[in-house]
Scaffold this motif. Structure first.
Motif, PDB file in Angstrom:
ATOM      1  N   ARG A 299       0.839  -1.194   0.000  1.00 54.53           N
ATOM      2  CA  ARG A 299       0.000   0.000   0.000  1.00 54.53           C
ATOM      3  C   ARG A 299       0.874   1.243   0.000  1.00 54.53           C
ATOM      4  O   ARG A 299       2.048   1.196   0.368  1.00 54.53           O
TER       5      ARG A 299
ATOM      6  N   ALA B 140     -16.700  -4.390  -2.712  1.00 57.48           N
ATOM      7  CA  ALA B 140     -16.009  -5.511  -2.080  1.00 57.48           C
ATOM      8  C   ALA B 140     -15.894  -6.693  -3.036  1.00 57.48           C
ATOM      9  O   ALA B 140     -14.842  -7.331  -3.129  1.00 57.48           O
TER      10      ALA B 140
ATOM     11  N   ILE C 212     -13.254  -5.830  -5.749  1.00 64.26           N
ATOM     12  CA  ILE C 212     -11.890  -5.903  -5.210  1.00 64.26           C
ATOM     13  C   ILE C 212     -11.511  -7.363  -4.962  1.00 64.26           C
ATOM     14  O   ILE C 212     -10.391  -7.775  -5.271  1.00 64.26           O
TER      15      ILE C 212
ATOM     16  N   VAL D  39      -1.895  -0.865  -3.795  1.00 61.55           N
ATOM     17  CA  VAL D  39      -3.162  -0.230  -3.421  1.00 61.55           C
ATOM     18  C   VAL D  39      -2.853   1.136  -2.828  1.00 61.55           C
ATOM     19  O   VAL D  39      -1.963   1.255  -1.989  1.00 61.55           O
TER      20      VAL D  39
ATOM     21  N   ARG E 271      -7.968   2.341   4.360  1.00 63.29           N
ATOM     22  CA  ARG E 271      -8.667   1.585   3.314  1.00 63.29           C
ATOM     23  C   ARG E 271      -7.708   0.671   2.568  1.00 63.29           C
ATOM     24  O   ARG E 271      -7.995  -0.511   2.359  1.00 63.29           O
ATOM     25  N   SER E 272      -6.555   1.195   2.199  1.00 62.09           N
ATOM     26  CA  SER E 272      -5.570   0.360   1.504  1.00 62.09           C
ATOM     27  C   SER E 272      -5.048  -0.743   2.425  1.00 62.09           C
ATOM     28  O   SER E 272      -4.815  -1.874   1.979  1.00 62.09           O
TER      29      SER E 272
ATOM     30  N   VAL F 262      -7.568  -3.621   2.421  1.00 60.55           N
ATOM     31  CA  VAL F 262      -7.455  -4.426   1.204  1.00 60.55           C
ATOM     32  C   VAL F 262      -6.227  -5.334   1.292  1.00 60.55           C
ATOM     33  O   VAL F 262      -6.299  -6.535   0.986  1.00 60.55           O
ATOM     34  N   CYS F 263      -5.101  -4.779   1.747  1.00 59.97           N
ATOM     35  CA  CYS F 263      -3.869  -5.567   1.835  1.00 59.97           C
ATOM     36  C   CYS F 263      -3.998  -6.723   2.816  1.00 59.97           C
ATOM     37  O   CYS F 263      -3.556  -7.841   2.532  1.00 59.97           O
TER      38      CYS F 263
ATOM     39  N   VAL G 158     -13.697  -2.514   5.542  1.00 58.24           N
ATOM     40  CA  VAL G 158     -13.161  -2.840   4.213  1.00 58.24           C
ATOM     41  C   VAL G 158     -12.619  -4.267   4.226  1.00 58.24           C
ATOM     42  O   VAL G 158     -12.958  -5.084   3.361  1.00 58.24           O
ATOM     43  N   LYS G 159     -11.782  -4.572   5.211  1.00 59.89           N
ATOM     44  CA  LYS G 159     -11.180  -5.897   5.302  1.00 59.89           C
ATOM     45  C   LYS G 159     -12.241  -7.000   5.423  1.00 59.89           C
ATOM     46  O   LYS G 159     -12.216  -7.978   4.673  1.00 59.89           O
TER      47      LYS G 159
ATOM     48  N   ILE H 168     -14.408  -7.601   2.174  1.00 62.04           N
ATOM     49  CA  ILE H 168     -13.677  -8.331   1.125  1.00 62.04           C
ATOM     50  C   ILE H 168     -13.483  -9.788   1.547  1.00 62.04           C
ATOM     51  O   ILE H 168     -13.665 -10.707   0.745  1.00 62.04           O
TER      52      ILE H 168
END
Length: 157
Positions: free
Chosen positions: A25, A91, A94, A110, A118-119, A122-123, A146-147, A150
């Motif tokens: 990220r 989600a 991604i 990201v 947010r990044s 995702v990571c 976010v995590k 996803i």
């Protein structure tokens, strides 16, 4: 200025016996200035605040693909997050990118505004899926909504 990938690849080859895709990220400013990891064999996921213009990547021509998303950094499910936060469609999209990149051994960079929440979400979701997460030397505070959004989709492979 790129981070040297030879050390990471040597670690993967000699200690793990395989090269696996990585994810990392960075911030909006890093993307604009090019002060991020080498985008070789890499796609870019841009996460911007709603109604803001995404930054132009300094090394745009080196990324295989660039995906853009717009959602705010909200990490609790309430009325605001339903409207402004990550959506189920975001989600899913991604998660599909993560699955595709993992299957095809493509790396992911990201970015969000600060390169933290947010990044980071995702990571960490991609790391749970099997990516090697290259953690930058900056604060780590992943967005839990976010995590988890996803991961719900990734866990239903």
């Amino acid at each position: 200025m790129f981070i040297d990938m030879l050390v990471i690849q040597a670690y993967n080859i000699f200690l793990k016996g395989d090269i696996m895709p990585w994810i990392t990220r960075c911030s909006k400013k890093d993307i604009q200035c090019g002060t991020h990891i080498n985008p070789d064999n890499c796609i870019l996921i841009q996460i911007n605040d709603n109604c803001t213009e995404p930054p132009k990547p300094y090394y745009r021509h080196l990324f295989k693909l660039i995906y853009q998303f717009e959602f705010m950094d909200l990490d609790v499910e309430d009325e605001d997050s339903i409207i402004l936060g990550i959506t189920k469609n975001d989600a899913k999209n991604i998660a599909d990118i993560i699955k595709y990149c993992f299957t095809n051994n493509i790396n992911i960079l990201v970015h969000c505004v600060m390169g933290v929440s947010r990044s980071g979400g995702v990571c960490e979701a991609a790391e749970a899926f099997g990516f090697e997460y290259i953690r930058p030397d900056k604060i780590n505070c992943p967005n839990i909504l976010v995590k988890s959004s996803i991961l719900k989709i990734l866990n239903n492979r």
